[in-house]
Design an enzyme around this catalytic site. Structure first.
Site, PDB file in Angstrom:
ATOM      1  N   ASP A 153      -0.760   5.558 -16.006  1.00  0.00           N
ATOM      2  CA  ASP A 153      -1.194   6.224 -14.774  1.00  0.00           C
ATOM      3  C   ASP A 153      -0.718   7.668 -14.716  1.00  0.00           C
ATOM      4  OD1 ASP A 153      -2.255   3.791 -14.328  1.00  0.00           O
ATOM      5  OD2 ASP A 153      -0.788   3.162 -12.829  1.00  0.00           O
TER       6      ASP A 153
ATOM      7  N   ASP B 218      -4.101  -4.878 -17.940  1.00  0.00           N
ATOM      8  CA  ASP B 218      -3.267  -3.899 -17.235  1.00  0.00           C
ATOM      9  C   ASP B 218      -2.019  -4.648 -16.747  1.00  0.00           C
ATOM     10  OD1 ASP B 218      -2.447  -1.639 -15.895  1.00  0.00           O
ATOM     11  OD2 ASP B 218      -4.260  -1.456 -14.663  1.00  0.00           O
TER      12      ASP B 218
END
Ligand SMILES: *[C@@H]1O[C@H](CO)[C@@H](O)[C@H](O)[C@H]1NC(C)=O
Ligand SMILES: *[C@@H]1O[C@H](CO)[C@@H](O)[C@H](O)[C@H]1NC(C)=O
Ligand SMILES: *[C@@H]1O[C@H](CO)[C@@H](O)[C@H](O)[C@H]1NC(C)=O
Length: 941
Positions: free
Chosen positions: A603, A527
């Site tokens: 996200d 990430d």
């Protein structure tokens, strides 16, 4: 994940990110293009066969054009600056043309390693056209000098025509222009130069220094950007260049068209907090691959550059075109004009001429390796959240999945599992025995994924930081000191993956003897690898930061995430011998990242708009060759209600990558927490994913070899149906399954379904027949999903309910034959061990399945013959007990009564069970017991 919700706002903080006007080079090129368009003396005849006269100040230096083997060389000069640019046009087999340009004698080298990081064999072995197949001729007509290279493209006479003054390039197929470069005259190349005298000389235009909010970019090399227009002649739709939240068919960005954008599409990998839908802003990944499609042809362009890049798109038919592009001829063809602008590096463009979708991807696959076969479990269901708290929590998730009969493969652990966000460590209080935990999950074939982010906590007692520091492996500031920034663990450093020693060292941290508490059952999630730096400009690294070889971050920015992804994939592949296939998920990516694993759309938010937008996002990535992609099921931010979450599962099972994930501040939302009827609907959805895993795996096999997308826009399967060119709600999973997601909260709202082509379509669940072309409306209750099998397809499944993919490996298969209008059907089945590289030497079964004259036939695929006989035989032996337990033939014109099975010279007759009507009968052959790897026939009569 993005910044903490502590400072949560309702929407993206746009002011954190640059507009084109705030990015000096983008503004310079856009203004240059506007000036060219305004001063154009003579309108270009778009689509005409005549040499174009734009107002471009750049021309070919007379006498400089020559053909050297497979490369045409030319010098191009701006009329005022006397700095020759060297153009190289390389001709590849299949008709692909590569155009490269930079100064003939640059003051300093330009960054040119993007090709090494992206192309097959690092670009060393491209499939060049044979020099004998190329003919150069030069003519002068009306004072205009034109050079033409004729060659044979993909089954068509092709040529590239170059006009000298100003320079432009036209790619023609069968004498028809398809793609044009610099026909608008927007080409502008900022050659490297010496800094002018005076402290702020040049800084007014942001050439030698640029400030954004509180950050200053020092630009020691000055301006070095370039831009070029690329026009797709005869096209009205372009696709690709992810990652954005735009519709699949890219909207225009110039001229203020109704519904268009006022900003170009931006390619600059960024961590955008609470991103907005329907926006050309940059996101986490960048793939500069664009396809144009019309009813006649598909073509592609790869703009191979990893620096910040902006792309303007204009549609010829849009109202502003008359003034902006001065279209001179009413008879001009529809054209999509694009304008590509990059901050640094060399100009390097590949033109893929198609003309079919499959041709275009074959041409792309010839130069860039495609998605390799993933581990089989990676196609299953991934259960994630920020964060599962401790070992007991993880084991409860596992037990609850079993208790509620929901198959799943992986539990994910986000940053909180570590000791203070020191990756490769565990929080000893919460995860005292990670090995035992992994072994316990492994009993039912489940795995663990842990997150490893690129920020390395500055802590002398943390071995990763101290080793990297000692060996000088961190990225540096412009002054040469190790770069520091703020991220999850606080003060952090970033490993310089452009240093090959650092990358090799870093990948070894994934080895079992280095990563304490890891087992072969643990896989990786990268990430924040844009890289995200909370206190950096645009939440990322300073452009003047330095990497190995003295390259600035500006040159390599869009490659950073890919190299980080690569290091993890390399580490997992080399952690055991013989190697098994890795699984690594990455947020950031570039062209070529598909080689290293999956990505997700970052996200997103738990609302219906994000659910809808996930389809064009997944499709745009697939168009650009990033096949293994999905959106967080449920939405990362916020709390989905039970209806939204159920609908998201019902869509999410059709993403190539299928993971549920949620922000730390959200309520728990594992399926059993929703209660009934939602739990039942979600269980049904997840089981549908598992049932169809043989089909998914076969699609991944195809993608690995052909580059064909897995989640496909409708136009790819129905390339002549113009009404589908902008469709981005319905989509195809492979050639056989059409998915029409329900993306509205109001169940009473009917859903429109278009059944393309003169073909049969069958409801995947009820097998009800719909005959295309037709448009139908469906009312859908929460249990209903709109998924249809295309007539003419054969789809393999495995129908037994198991806890995980691994537990299905020895299960028998069921074959669904969806009879087409012609009374025939065809499909493929690919099987291997799901984890090793044995397939590369032939350890696989690949069958061509066909149905005609009421007979289903299984034969080895042509590729089977290429495998080594020994590997083939031993895999076939290991699979000899695996049979077809059922054949379901849907859409027969008449019910039949018996099936004759022929295999290995033997013949037996078994009963057939048919139901349905005279025009739409369904017959089931129960337990024909044919071997999955054998040659056989089943004749219905
Ligand atoms: C190239 O092709 C064009 C038309 O396709 C033809 O007129 C021309 O003679 C060809 N030139 C050469 C050198 O073969
Ligand atoms: C793993 O354990 C060894 C031995 O206890 C230790 O030296 C090493 O620093 C640990 N690795 C990490 C990344 O913490
Ligand atoms: C189907 O049967 C017809 C007539 O017997 C024959 O001509 C044809 O070749 C057969 N087709 C296939 C695909 O076997």
């Amino acid at each position: 994940m993005a910044l903490l919700l502590a400072q949560a706002v309702d929407a993206v903080k746009r002011e954190d990110f640059k507009t084109c006007e705030q990015s000096a080079f983008c503004l310079r090129h856009r203004q240059f293009a506007e000036g060219i368009a305004e001063t154009a003396q003579q309108p270009g005849l778009v689509g005409s066969d005549q040499p174009l006269r734009s107002a471009s100040p750049y021309s070919v230096v007379p006498g400089s054009v020559r053909l050297d083997r497979h490369t045409l060389l030319a010098l191009v000069e701006h009329k005022d600056d006397g700095v020759p640019l060297k153009f190289e046009l390389t001709f590849l087999a299949g008709g692909t043309v590569r155009v490269r340009a930079q100064e003939e004698a640059p003051l300093a080298p330009r960054f040119d390693d993007t090709q090494r990081h992206t192309l097959r064999d690092e670009g060393s072995a491209l499939p060049y056209a044979s020099p004998e197949s190329l003919q150069l001729s030069s003519t002068t007509a009306n004072g205009a000098v034109v050079h033409t290279v004729n060659f044979t493209g993909e089954a068509a006479a092709s040529s590239v025509r170059i006009t000298e003054q100003p320079w432009s390039l036209t790619y023609l197929r069968n004498d028809k222009p398809v793609v044009q470069l610099n026909s608008k005259g927007f080409f502008k190349f900022e050659h490297l130069r010496k800094r002018p005298d005076g402290d702020d000389a040049g800084s007014a235009d942001g050439e030698w220094e640029e400030t954004f909010r509180t950050w200053t970019d020092s630009k020691p090399r000055g301006p070095e950007s370039f831009g070029l227009d690329i026009s797709f002649v005869g096209f009205e739709h372009v696709y690709g260049i992810p990652e954005h939240t735009s519709p699949l068919s890219l909207k225009p960005t110039r001229g203020g068209d109704k519904g268009g954008y006022d900003q170009p599409y931006r390619l600059y990998n960024l961590d955008v907090f609470e991103y907005e839908i329907d926006n050309p802003m940059a996101l986490y990944g960048s793939i500069p691959l664009m396809l144009a499609h019309s009813a006649e042809a598909t073509v592609g362009v790869l703009w191979l550059n990893a620096a910040e890049t902006w792309v303007d798109v204009a549609h010829e038919k849009s109202s502003f075109i008359g003034s902006f592009f001065r279209r001179g001829s009413a008879g001009g063809e529809p054209t999509v004009s694009t304008h590509w602008i990059s901050e640094s590096g060399v100009l390097d463009v590949f033109l893929f001429p198609g003309p079919s979708v499959a041709d275009t991807y074959r041409q792309y696959a010839a130069i860039v390796e495609q998605t390799p076969l993933p581990r089989d479990f990676a196609l299953g269901y991934h259960q994630s959240r920020w964060n599962y708290l401790d070992e007991a929590d993880v084991l409860t998730i596992n037990d609850k999945m079993h208790e509620h009969d929901i198959p799943y493969d992986v539990v994910w652990l986000d940053i909180e599992h570590t000791d203070g966000k020191r990756y490769f460590t565990w929080d000893g209080a919460k995860f005292p025995n990670p090995v035992a935990m992994q072994e316990r999950l492994g009993r039912d074939g489940h795995r663990v994924v842990t997150v490893v982010d690129p920020h390395v906590k500055r802590d002398t007692s943390y071995s990763v930081w101290s080793e990297a520091n000692e060996r000088g492996f961190f990225a540096r500031t412009k002054d040469g000191s190790s770069l520091q920034g703020w991220c999850w663990p606080g003060d952090s450093s970033w490993v310089d993956l452009f240093n090959p020693d650092a990358a090799a060292w870093f990948s070894e941290l994934y080895h079992l003897d280095r990563y304490n508490g890891s087992t072969r059952n643990l896989f990786i999630w990268n990430d924040m690898n844009e890289p995200a730096i909370f206190n950096g400009p645009e939440i990322t690294m300073d452009k003047d930061a330095l990497h190995d070889g003295g390259w600035e971050h500006r040159d390599v920015h869009n490659l950073y995430g890919m190299l980080y992804h690569k290091a993890a994939a390399d580490g997992l592949r080399t952690r055991e011998s013989p190697s098994l296939r890795p699984f690594v998920l990455s947020r950031s990516y570039f062209a070529g990242s598909q080689r290293y694993g999956a990505v997700w759309t970052g996200d997103n938010t738990a609302d219906w708009e994000h659910l809808r937008a996930s389809v064009p996002m997944v499709l745009s990535n697939n168009v650009a060759g990033m096949h293994f992609v999905g959106a967080d099921v449920g939405g990362f931010f916020g709390n989905p209600d039970a209806t939204l979450l159920t609908r998201w599962y019902q869509l999410g099972i059709w993403y190539p990558f299928f993971r549920a994930h949620a922000h730390i501040d959200t309520k728990r939302r594992e399926p059993w927490l929703l209660g009934e009827p939602y739990l039942t609907h979600i269980r049904e959805a997840v089981r549908e994913r598992y049932r169809l895993l043989p089909y998914w795996y076969t699609l991944f096999r195809e993608a690995s070899l052909t580059g064909m997308p897995i989640a496909r826009p409708m136009w790819m399967e129905f390339p002549a149906e113009k009404g589908l060119f902008a469709e981005d709600r319905a989509f195809m999973v492979g050639p056989a399954i059409m998915v029409v997601p329900v993306t509205d909260s109001d169940a009473m709202l009917p859903v429109d379904v278009v059944f393309p082509q003169q073909e049969n379509w069958y409801d995947l669940h009820t097998h009800e027949l719909y005959v295309g072309p037709a448009r139908r409306q469906f009312s859908v209750g929460l249990a209903d999903t709109l998924v249809f099998a295309r007539g003419g397809s054969i789809v393999p499944t495995r129908e037994r309910h198991r806890r995980s993919t691994a537990l299905m490996r020895r299960d028998p298969f069921t074959l669904y034959v969806y009879v087409g209008r012609a009374g025939t059907a065809a499909g493929k089945l690919y099987v291997d061990d799901g984890e090793s590289y044995g397939y590369a030497s032939g350890a696989f079964i690949e069958r061509d399945l066909s149905f005609a004259n009421a007979t289903l036939v299984s034969r080895p695929s042509a590729r089977t013959a290429a495998g080594a006989a020994a590997a083939q035989a031993s895999f076939a032996a290991s699979m000899s007990g695996i049979r077809v337990e059922r054949v379901v033939v849907v859409g027969l014109r008449n019910p039949l009564t018996q099936a004759t099975v022929r295999e290995g010279g033997e013949e037996r007759t078994i009963d057939l069970h048919c139901g349905g009507s005279q025009v739409d009968a369904e017959c089931v052959v129960r337990d024909p017991a044919v071997r999955i790897g054998g040659d056989w026939e089943i004749a219905l009569a």
